[in-house]
Enzyme design. Structure first.
Site, PDB file in Angstrom:
ATOM      1  N   HIS A 196      -1.894   8.018   6.256  1.00 57.32           N
ATOM      2  CA  HIS A 196      -1.285   8.351   7.550  1.00 57.32           C
ATOM      3  C   HIS A 196      -1.352   9.860   7.752  1.00 57.32           C
ATOM      4  O   HIS A 196      -1.234  10.633   6.806  1.00 57.32           O
ATOM      5  CB  HIS A 196       0.167   7.854   7.588  1.00 57.32           C
ATOM      6  CG  HIS A 196       0.750   7.905   8.970  1.00 57.32           C
ATOM      7  ND1 HIS A 196       1.194   9.078   9.534  1.00 57.32           N
ATOM      8  CD2 HIS A 196       0.927   6.943   9.904  1.00 57.32           C
ATOM      9  CE1 HIS A 196       1.629   8.824  10.768  1.00 57.32           C
ATOM     10  NE2 HIS A 196       1.476   7.537  11.016  1.00 57.32           N
TER      11      HIS A 196
ATOM     12  N   GLU B 222      -5.988   6.309  14.296  1.00 56.59           N
ATOM     13  CA  GLU B 222      -4.832   6.960  14.903  1.00 56.59           C
ATOM     14  C   GLU B 222      -5.156   8.426  15.212  1.00 56.59           C
ATOM     15  O   GLU B 222      -4.981   9.298  14.346  1.00 56.59           O
ATOM     16  CB  GLU B 222      -3.643   6.931  13.939  1.00 56.59           C
ATOM     17  CG  GLU B 222      -3.117   5.548  13.641  1.00 56.59           C
ATOM     18  CD  GLU B 222      -1.622   5.623  13.373  1.00 56.59           C
ATOM     19  OE1 GLU B 222      -0.864   5.022  14.131  1.00 56.59           O
ATOM     20  OE2 GLU B 222      -1.206   6.310  12.433  1.00 56.59           O
TER      21      GLU B 222
HETATM   22  O1  LIG Z   1       1.478   5.944  13.528  1.00 52.83           O
HETATM   23  C1  LIG Z   1       2.418   6.007  14.247  1.00 52.83           C
HETATM   24  C2  LIG Z   1       3.691   6.466  13.743  1.00 52.83           C
HETATM   25  O2  LIG Z   1       3.545   7.066  12.514  1.00 52.83           O
HETATM   26  C3  LIG Z   1       2.347   5.661  15.666  1.00 52.83           C
HETATM   27  O3  LIG Z   1       3.501   6.121  16.287  1.00 52.83           O
HETATM   28  P1  LIG Z   1       3.748   5.958  17.861  1.00 52.83           P
HETATM   29  O4  LIG Z   1       3.420   4.537  18.214  1.00 52.83           O
HETATM   30  O5  LIG Z   1       5.216   6.258  18.028  1.00 52.83           O
HETATM   31  O6  LIG Z   1       2.873   6.953  18.530  1.00 52.83           O
END
Ligand SMILES: O=C(CO)COP(=O)(O)O
Length: 209
Positions: free
Chosen positions: A53, A117
């Site tokens: 992450h 992400e």
């Molecule tokens: O990876 C995420 C949180 O760590 C995604 O968060 P959000 O959906 O709040 O943007």
């Protein structure tokens, strides 16, 4: 709390540290105060771990090699890995999105769920257009096809994370290579009806397919 939705509407709840960690150590347990071993996760029935992450990369300072070790060990212990990749805004603006994602991808084996992400979308309310997200998902799948196999590429679930909500999930889920979502705890995953709408956007895609 973080929640990930898979193509077949697998719902994985990854609560904060005290309730079940989303992170794990790189190998068999030992004297690593403050870390959580895969064995401990399994002991409490945890089947998935979120690794790579952006907060672990950029706040804690984990690098690809370290993340890769964690992923390999978790998989060896039959704990599923949700492997996060994604670019910074300046990397996107410099046209480096694919390079960054491909580099991060190298740390993971072929049997993980990949979560794309983009950092600029996490917790910001800014979301890539479905076309922008699809472009990266398709590129990641293509990369898997070329570097691993067509079979692995087609079966790997590539989920999207970053400001997913009830208003944008349906259009994102319609894209061919977006197989599910990683929804953050800041908002959407904690609101029952909103979360249900997000789940339904993934399951309706499956029904329509
Ligand atoms: O990876 C995420 C949180 O760590 C995604 O968060 P959000 O959906 O709040 O943007």
């Amino acid at each position: 709390m973080y929640i990930f939705l898979g193509k077949f509407a697998d719902v994985v709840v990854a609560p904060p540290f005290l309730y079940i960690d989303q992170n794990c150590w790189t190998g068999k347990g030992g004297a690593f105060t403050g870390e959580i071993s895969v064995e401990q996760l399994k002991d409490i029935g945890c089947k998935w771990v979120i690794l790579g992450h952006s907060e672990r990369r950029y706040v804690i300072g984990e690098n690809d090699e370290f993340i890769g070790k964690k992923a390999a060990y978790a998989l060896s212990q039959k704990v599923g890995v949700i492997a996060c990749i994604g670019e910074l805004l300046e990397e996107r603006e410099a046209g480096k999105t694919f390079d960054v994602c491909f580099q991060q991808l190298k740390a993971f084996a072929d049997d993980v769920v990949i979560a794309y992400e983009p950092l600029w979308a996490i917790g910001t309310g800014k979301v890539p257009t479905p076309e922008q997200a699809q472009e990266v998902h398709a590129a990641v799948r293509d990369r898997l096809s070329k570097n691993v196999s067509a079979e692995v590429a087609s079966k790997t679930r590539i989920i999207y994370g970053g400001s997913v909500n009830r208003g944008n999930s349906s259009n994102l889920a319609k894209k061919e290579d977006i197989d599910g979502f990683l929804v953050g705890g800041g908002g959407a995953s904690l609101k029952g009806p909103e979360f249900a709408t997000i789940i339904n956007s993934v399951t309706s895609k499956k029904v329509a397919a």
